[in-house]
Design a protein around this motif. Structure first.
Motif, PDB file in Angstrom:
ATOM      1  N   GLY A 149       0.836  -1.193   0.000  1.00 46.58           N
ATOM      2  CA  GLY A 149       0.000   0.000   0.000  1.00 46.58           C
ATOM      3  C   GLY A 149       0.871   1.242   0.000  1.00 46.58           C
ATOM      4  O   GLY A 149       1.959   1.244   0.579  1.00 46.58           O
ATOM      5  N   ILE A 150       0.404   2.267  -0.675  1.00 49.89           N
ATOM      6  CA  ILE A 150       1.166   3.516  -0.691  1.00 49.89           C
ATOM      7  C   ILE A 150       0.223   4.657  -0.334  1.00 49.89           C
ATOM      8  O   ILE A 150      -0.846   4.799  -0.930  1.00 49.89           O
ATOM      9  CB  ILE A 150       1.792   3.765  -2.076  1.00 49.89           C
ATOM     10  CG1 ILE A 150       2.691   2.585  -2.472  1.00 49.89           C
ATOM     11  CG2 ILE A 150       2.600   5.063  -2.073  1.00 49.89           C
ATOM     12  CD1 ILE A 150       3.232   2.681  -3.889  1.00 49.89           C
ATOM     13  N   LEU A 151       0.619   5.441   0.648  1.00 51.78           N
ATOM     14  CA  LEU A 151      -0.187   6.583   1.076  1.00 51.78           C
ATOM     15  C   LEU A 151       0.598   7.859   0.812  1.00 51.78           C
ATOM     16  O   LEU A 151       1.712   8.026   1.319  1.00 51.78           O
ATOM     17  CB  LEU A 151      -0.499   6.457   2.578  1.00 51.78           C
ATOM     18  CG  LEU A 151      -1.057   7.715   3.251  1.00 51.78           C
ATOM     19  CD1 LEU A 151      -2.395   8.117   2.637  1.00 51.78           C
ATOM     20  CD2 LEU A 151      -1.217   7.486   4.753  1.00 51.78           C
ATOM     21  N   GLY A 152       0.029   8.736   0.016  1.00 51.62           N
ATOM     22  CA  GLY A 152       0.681  10.004  -0.306  1.00 51.62           C
ATOM     23  C   GLY A 152       0.340  11.067   0.726  1.00 51.62           C
ATOM     24  O   GLY A 152      -0.823  11.279   1.054  1.00 51.62           O
ATOM     25  N   LEU A 153       1.371  11.718   1.239  1.00 49.17           N
ATOM     26  CA  LEU A 153       1.171  12.748   2.254  1.00 49.17           C
ATOM     27  C   LEU A 153       1.918  14.014   1.864  1.00 49.17           C
ATOM     28  O   LEU A 153       2.707  14.020   0.919  1.00 49.17           O
ATOM     29  CB  LEU A 153       1.680  12.239   3.615  1.00 49.17           C
ATOM     30  CG  LEU A 153       0.926  11.048   4.186  1.00 49.17           C
ATOM     31  CD1 LEU A 153       1.733  10.376   5.290  1.00 49.17           C
ATOM     32  CD2 LEU A 153      -0.437  11.469   4.715  1.00 49.17           C
ATOM     33  N   LYS A 184       4.551  16.684   3.206  1.00 54.83           N
ATOM     34  CA  LYS A 184       5.521  16.939   4.260  1.00 54.83           C
ATOM     35  C   LYS A 184       6.190  18.270   3.953  1.00 54.83           C
ATOM     36  O   LYS A 184       6.965  18.353   3.017  1.00 54.83           O
ATOM     37  CB  LYS A 184       6.552  15.810   4.283  1.00 54.83           C
ATOM     38  CG  LYS A 184       7.442  15.792   5.508  1.00 54.83           C
ATOM     39  CD  LYS A 184       8.391  14.600   5.386  1.00 54.83           C
ATOM     40  CE  LYS A 184       9.256  14.428   6.619  1.00 54.83           C
ATOM     41  NZ  LYS A 184      10.165  13.286   6.441  1.00 54.83           N
ATOM     42  N   ARG A 185       5.832  19.267   4.698  1.00 57.18           N
ATOM     43  CA  ARG A 185       6.331  20.633   4.482  1.00 57.18           C
ATOM     44  C   ARG A 185       6.291  21.037   3.006  1.00 57.18           C
ATOM     45  O   ARG A 185       7.295  21.408   2.420  1.00 57.18           O
ATOM     46  CB  ARG A 185       7.746  20.773   5.039  1.00 57.18           C
ATOM     47  CG  ARG A 185       7.731  20.900   6.580  1.00 57.18           C
ATOM     48  CD  ARG A 185       9.118  20.936   7.169  1.00 57.18           C
ATOM     49  NE  ARG A 185       9.307  19.857   8.113  1.00 57.18           N
ATOM     50  CZ  ARG A 185      10.064  18.787   7.912  1.00 57.18           C
ATOM     51  NH1 ARG A 185      10.725  18.640   6.789  1.00 57.18           N
ATOM     52  NH2 ARG A 185      10.176  17.863   8.833  1.00 57.18           N
ATOM     53  N   GLY A 186       5.112  20.877   2.415  1.00 63.93           N
ATOM     54  CA  GLY A 186       4.935  21.339   1.037  1.00 63.93           C
ATOM     55  C   GLY A 186       5.431  20.381  -0.024  1.00 63.93           C
ATOM     56  O   GLY A 186       5.279  20.627  -1.209  1.00 63.93           O
ATOM     57  N   LYS A 187       6.038  19.269   0.382  1.00 62.34           N
ATOM     58  CA  LYS A 187       6.524  18.282  -0.602  1.00 62.34           C
ATOM     59  C   LYS A 187       5.725  16.986  -0.473  1.00 62.34           C
ATOM     60  O   LYS A 187       5.401  16.565   0.627  1.00 62.34           O
ATOM     61  CB  LYS A 187       8.008  17.959  -0.345  1.00 62.34           C
ATOM     62  CG  LYS A 187       8.964  19.073  -0.702  1.00 62.34           C
ATOM     63  CD  LYS A 187       9.608  18.784  -2.063  1.00 62.34           C
ATOM     64  CE  LYS A 187      10.632  19.846  -2.450  1.00 62.34           C
ATOM     65  NZ  LYS A 187      10.030  21.193  -2.584  1.00 62.34           N
ATOM     66  N   GLU A 188       5.473  16.374  -1.638  1.00 61.92           N
ATOM     67  CA  GLU A 188       4.781  15.090  -1.595  1.00 61.92           C
ATOM     68  C   GLU A 188       5.734  14.024  -1.080  1.00 61.92           C
ATOM     69  O   GLU A 188       6.890  13.969  -1.496  1.00 61.92           O
ATOM     70  CB  GLU A 188       4.336  14.704  -3.005  1.00 61.92           C
ATOM     71  CG  GLU A 188       3.273  15.631  -3.569  1.00 61.92           C
ATOM     72  CD  GLU A 188       3.128  15.488  -5.071  1.00 61.92           C
ATOM     73  OE1 GLU A 188       2.038  15.133  -5.509  1.00 61.92           O
ATOM     74  OE2 GLU A 188       4.097  15.738  -5.802  1.00 61.92           O
ATOM     75  N   PHE A 189       5.253  13.203  -0.160  1.00 61.93           N
ATOM     76  CA  PHE A 189       6.047  12.034   0.197  1.00 61.93           C
ATOM     77  C   PHE A 189       5.124  10.863   0.484  1.00 61.93           C
ATOM     78  O   PHE A 189       3.922  11.042   0.684  1.00 61.93           O
ATOM     79  CB  PHE A 189       7.056  12.327   1.310  1.00 61.93           C
ATOM     80  CG  PHE A 189       6.547  12.113   2.703  1.00 61.93           C
ATOM     81  CD1 PHE A 189       5.601  12.955   3.232  1.00 61.93           C
ATOM     82  CD2 PHE A 189       7.031  11.081   3.500  1.00 61.93           C
ATOM     83  CE1 PHE A 189       5.135  12.777   4.517  1.00 61.93           C
ATOM     84  CE2 PHE A 189       6.570  10.892   4.790  1.00 61.93           C
ATOM     85  CZ  PHE A 189       5.624  11.737   5.300  1.00 61.93           C
ATOM     86  N   TYR A 190       5.674   9.673   0.442  1.00 64.55           N
ATOM     87  CA  TYR A 190       4.848   8.477   0.362  1.00 64.55           C
ATOM     88  C   TYR A 190       5.241   7.453   1.414  1.00 64.55           C
ATOM     89  O   TYR A 190       6.408   7.108   1.564  1.00 64.55           O
ATOM     90  CB  TYR A 190       4.954   7.878  -1.047  1.00 64.55           C
ATOM     91  CG  TYR A 190       4.427   8.828  -2.104  1.00 64.55           C
ATOM     92  CD1 TYR A 190       3.091   8.822  -2.459  1.00 64.55           C
ATOM     93  CD2 TYR A 190       5.268   9.778  -2.697  1.00 64.55           C
ATOM     94  CE1 TYR A 190       2.589   9.712  -3.396  1.00 64.55           C
ATOM     95  CE2 TYR A 190       4.778  10.678  -3.636  1.00 64.55           C
ATOM     96  CZ  TYR A 190       3.442  10.642  -3.978  1.00 64.55           C
ATOM     97  OH  TYR A 190       2.946  11.540  -4.894  1.00 64.55           O
ATOM     98  N   GLN A 191       4.221   6.978   2.115  1.00 69.38           N
ATOM     99  CA  GLN A 191       4.414   6.007   3.172  1.00 69.38           C
ATOM    100  C   GLN A 191       4.011   4.625   2.626  1.00 69.38           C
ATOM    101  O   GLN A 191       2.979   4.498   1.974  1.00 69.38           O
ATOM    102  CB  GLN A 191       3.462   6.379   4.299  1.00 69.38           C
ATOM    103  CG  GLN A 191       3.820   5.875   5.646  1.00 69.38           C
ATOM    104  CD  GLN A 191       2.891   6.524   6.675  1.00 69.38           C
ATOM    105  OE1 GLN A 191       1.681   6.390   6.608  1.00 69.38           O
ATOM    106  NE2 GLN A 191       3.475   7.239   7.613  1.00 69.38           N
ATOM    107  N   ILE A 192       4.835   3.628   2.889  1.00 68.03           N
ATOM    108  CA  ILE A 192       4.561   2.288   2.351  1.00 68.03           C
ATOM    109  C   ILE A 192       4.035   1.376   3.458  1.00 68.03           C
ATOM    110  O   ILE A 192       4.581   1.349   4.565  1.00 68.03           O
ATOM    111  CB  ILE A 192       5.835   1.682   1.727  1.00 68.03           C
ATOM    112  CG1 ILE A 192       6.262   2.535   0.521  1.00 68.03           C
ATOM    113  CG2 ILE A 192       5.609   0.236   1.295  1.00 68.03           C
ATOM    114  CD1 ILE A 192       7.557   2.087  -0.129  1.00 68.03           C
ATOM    115  N   THR A 193       2.957   0.649   3.153  1.00 62.02           N
ATOM    116  CA  THR A 193       2.468  -0.375   4.081  1.00 62.02           C
ATOM    117  C   THR A 193       2.571  -1.733   3.390  1.00 62.02           C
ATOM    118  O   THR A 193       2.492  -1.830   2.169  1.00 62.02           O
ATOM    119  CB  THR A 193       0.992  -0.138   4.484  1.00 62.02           C
ATOM    120  OG1 THR A 193       0.202  -0.022   3.305  1.00 62.02           O
ATOM    121  CG2 THR A 193       0.833   1.111   5.306  1.00 62.02           C
TER     122      THR A 193
END
Lengths: 97, 175, 551
Positions: free
Chosen positions: C471-475, C477-486
């Motif tokens: 799973g990938i969740l896009g967040l 982070k201080r104005g930049k896209e970053f992605y958390q992996i599950t």
């Protein structure tokens, strides 16, 4: 120094618009009236939130912008997308014209 | 402010008191919040004037079991039209508990929810507009739809039952 | 397939007129945006990033060919020539004008479709197995019950202003393709001891910011009692669900906070009072709905078709497509053909007006006019003769719809993300495109096998990332896209919620990270293990190590 403009969506077609110098709404962010500083920004938002504008636009809010060579550019990527269109479809949105 | 009931604008004949207010004279028609009714039930039932109870979201209409025939009116508060608990209270009061008195929607009562309220057993609506506007709105709202899928206690025939009736009629014709 | 009768038709037409009136009142200033918003939402009209969005219901994912053709027509007439199929088996249009939406709804009503309750805090479109009525492993076609649920839930006067939205999913097969354990109510058909079919009732599953696998409140409810039981659950939820906090308002939180036993007690107590009432649906009535979904007029065929076998041996591309996209049908000589809306590097779930019209034509010619939408954002031609598969594939291939990747690593679920959605915190589509391109080689995809990657552009989890094998969740982070992996999520009958593997990755890093995970899996898998099987066997650590080393 923080430069801000007011954006909203137009009621009838939903497209992104910006509050202009003459109190109208434009699809082009470069027509937007800028507010410098908190007080001016609040006044701008208050103007855009007037009840009679409820039949013209939906959901006005302030966004941060920078004056660049190309014109006014939002600082947040979300707002950049709103001035252009989907990044995955260069043929759609304002970027297409 | 105008109250619409039975296709007409009616007078406000009830005084609603809050939890702490003094009770008016014994002859006045009085509506009290459920909590106060539970506290002062016997005193309240002993008054001369009419008695009603106000239900707020979170209240249990079941608390009125046994006293319903002594209440002329129950008002159900919709503090925001998005708070839909009152719809369940309406159905429980009418369909389960058999309340026969006036069931009035108060609070954020808007045109576009009136049909739903009516289907859940409400028969009067307190709108925050003048009488003529209120009546127009209620009338328009109640005739907007004519097909209903769910059986409720409002007496409207459901699509299911009408289909059934039609089938029966056709079978009779055929035989 | 279900056909509207005059009651259904009148209801949808009245609704269309009602909405036309509401739009008129909104444009004239008679009602404010605040008052209009729930009304437009209840008709599927959102205001998104660039424009309005119209979400049209595809009840239980079933379409007739004329309906799909009309969806293509609407894309051309009221939108910009395309639509987006969603994880709720619906379709979304991204550019309609508010003052034209009533006309679009009228066009929909003319083909027995609507946008009712595709948004708002009400009972949403009921979803089910996309292979209903075709799958070889099915106990019974779930759609008659879905249609009855559709009617029961449409304009339910008591349940239109619930604490929060409410989603019901039904499976008629033990192999759950409808993700019933991650819905507000999941219904799983099975047999009781007496050999009757009925439903296990699962409550309180869901994704979003607090994901839960649902819990069983009742092992078996008979079909006649299903609707009163649903009403009992909804009444308990409407009365006792939290309304003080939007993020704690779903029924899953009520189940979590009260405990499933207490919710069960409340539901059973409520049900006891209404079970013998007017919601009891008789056998004759149910039989009429089963009749509506009767199997089409299948021909008696041998299960083997010489031409089909010949085409497979002559065309590698065709046999590849058959291998991944064609599934066994319950009827000999027929097959289920999946139409991938995931071309390599494309936008997951998008289809153009002409693609929709082509699939409509193919379904009319080869699949009894029946088309399905899957929650994994693909289309299905459910009843194709094996002898016709080559012709179907050839036509699909010519329209960019012949991608052979069903269930593979490039068959990615992705929400619209920040490219379209007002709520998103990061983009989903470009990431899915990069991953798809990285793994585009078909032999490699086949070697990797079943691997479900699901991407959401915000915590609301429309891309189902919690139940992705990866799973990938896009967040943001201080104005930049970053992605958390599950890792380790699963939406099937073995449902599980994925676990966060560690710190997030930048947009540039995340595709490499996915590749490292896949490479690790290839290294350590046992025999025919899928990614999820390997993960369940070895746990998080080996995967964590390839991503973060000793960090």
């Amino acid at each position: 120094m923080s430069l801000q403009v007011v954006t909203a969506n137009r009621l009838d077609d939903g497209l992104v618009v910006f509050l202009t110098a003459d109190g109208g709404w434009s699809e082009n962010i470069n027509d937007a009236r800028t507010a410098d500083g908190k007080e001016a920004a609040n006044a701008l938002l208050a103007e855009a939130s007037a009840p009679e504008l409820d039949v013209v636009i939906v959901g006005p809010y302030l966004i941060d912008v920078e004056q660049q060579d190309s014109g006014l550019v939002p600082t947040k990527y979300r707002e950049v997308l709103r001035t252009k269109g989907p990044s995955v479809r260069a043929d759609l949105g304002y970027q297409a014209v | 402010m105008a109250i619409v009931k039975n296709d007409s604008v009616i007078e406000q004949e009830w005084i609603t008191v809050e939890a702490e207010d003094d009770l008016p004279s014994s002859d006045e028609n009085l509506i009290v919040p459920l909590a106060r009714f539970k506290e002062q039930r016997d005193d309240l039932l002993g008054r001369n004037g009419g008695l009603g109870v106000l239900l707020n979201p979170g209240d249990a209409p079941e608390d009125l079991a046994g006293d319903l025939d002594r209440l002329s009116i129950i008002t159900v508060n919709f503090p925001a039209y998005t708070d839909g608990r009152g719809y369940s209270y309406g159905r429980v009061l009418r369909e389960r508990m058999g309340f026969k008195g006036e069931l009035r929607a108060i609070g954020d009562v808007l045109r576009d929810q009136i049909l739903l309220m009516h289907r859940c057993g409400f028969d009067s609506y307190d709108l925050k507009v003048d009488g003529e506007t209120a009546l127009t709105k209620v009338r328009a709202a109640l005739k907007e739809m004519s097909v209903y899928y769910q059986p409720t206690g409002d007496g409207r025939a459901t699509a299911l039952s009408l289909r059934e009736r039609r089938r029966a009629a056709m079978e009779q014709k055929a035989s | 397939m279900y056909r509207y009768d005059d009651f259904d038709r009148q209801l949808v037409q009245e609704r269309t007129e009602q909405f036309r009136e509401q739009v008129k009142r909104r444009l004239s200033g008679d009602i404010t945006e605040e008052q209009f918003r729930p009304l437009r939402l209840m008709n599927g009209v959102y205001l998104q990033l660039h424009a309005y969005m119209l979400r049209v219901a595809v009840p239980y994912g079933t379409l007739r060919c004329d309906q799909l053709r009309e969806l293509g027509g609407i894309a051309r007439k009221y939108d910009k020539g395309y639509g987006h199929f969603t994880t709720r088996q619906n379709i979304q249009y991204n550019w309609p004008k508010l003052d034209e939406i009533p006309d679009a709804l009228l066009d929909l009503a003319n083909v027995e479709m609507h946008a009712i309750q595709t948004s708002g805090n009400c009972i949403r479109n009921t979803t089910t197995d996309q292979y209903a009525g075709a799958a070889a492993d099915e106990i019974e076609d779930p759609r008659p019950y879905c249609e009855l649920i559709r009617q029961w839930s449409t304009f339910h006067p008591e349940f239109t202003y619930l604490p929060r939205k409410f989603k019901i999913a039904v499976t008629g097969s033990p192999n759950d393709r409808a993700a019933v354990k991650v819905h507000d109510i999941g219904l799983r058909m099975h047999y009781n001891d007496a050999g009757e079919t009925g439903f296990e009732v699962i409550v309180g599953g869901g994704l979003g910011r607090t994901p839960f696998v649902g819990k069983t409140v009742r092992d078996f409810i008979g079909k006649n009692d299903l609707f009163s039981y649903l009403e009992a659950i909804l009444r308990v939820y409407n009365r006792f669900g939290r309304r003080d906090n939007k993020y704690k308002a779903r029924i899953k939180i009520l189940v979590h906070e009260l405990g499933v036993e207490e919710v069960q007690r409340l539901v059973e107590e409520e049900w006891a009072q209404i079970k013998d009432g007017s919601l009891k649906v008789g056998d004759a009535e149910i039989a009429r709905y089963i009749e509506q979904f009767a199997p089409p007029a299948f021909e008696a065929l041998s299960d083997d078709d010489a031409d089909f076998e010949r085409h497979k041996s002559e065309s590698r591309a065709f046999s590849n497509w058959v291998r991944s996209n064609v599934i066994e049908h319950k009827q000999p000589g027929y097959a289920i053909a999946n139409v991938s809306l995931k071309p390599i590097g494309g936008i997951p779930g998008d289809a153009t007006d002409t693609q929709m019209e082509l699939v409509a034509d193919l379904s009319e010619k080869y699949s009894f006019g029946d088309v399905r939408v899957t929650h994994e954002q693909n289309l299905v031609l459910p009843h194709v003769k094996k002898a016709d598969l080559f012709a179907v594939w050839t036509a699909l291939e010519g329209a960019g719809l012949g991608t052979a990747n069903l269930g593979y690593v490039t068959d990615i679920i992705a929400c619209p993300g920040l490219d379209y959605c007002a709520l998103a915190t990061a983009r989903s589509i470009p990431l899915s495109q990069r991953i798809s391109e990285r793994f585009g080689d078909l032999d490699r995809q086949h070697d990797i096998g079943e691997l479900k990657i699901k991407i959401s552009g915000c915590i609301n989890a429309c891309g189902h990332h919690h139940v992705g094998h990866i799973g990938i969740l896009g967040l943001d982070k201080r104005g930049k896209e970053f992605y958390q992996i599950t890792l380790g999520g699963d939406a099937s009958q073995d449902a599980s919620i994925g676990k966060i593997v560690g710190a997030g990755f930048s947009e540039a890093e995340v595709v490499d990270a996915i590749e490292s995970l896949v490479t690790k899996y290839i290294d350590i898998r046992d025999g025919g293990e899928r990614f999820i099987d390997t993960y369940r066997r070895v746990g998080m650590d080996p995967f964590k190590e390839v991503l973060y080393g000793d960090r």
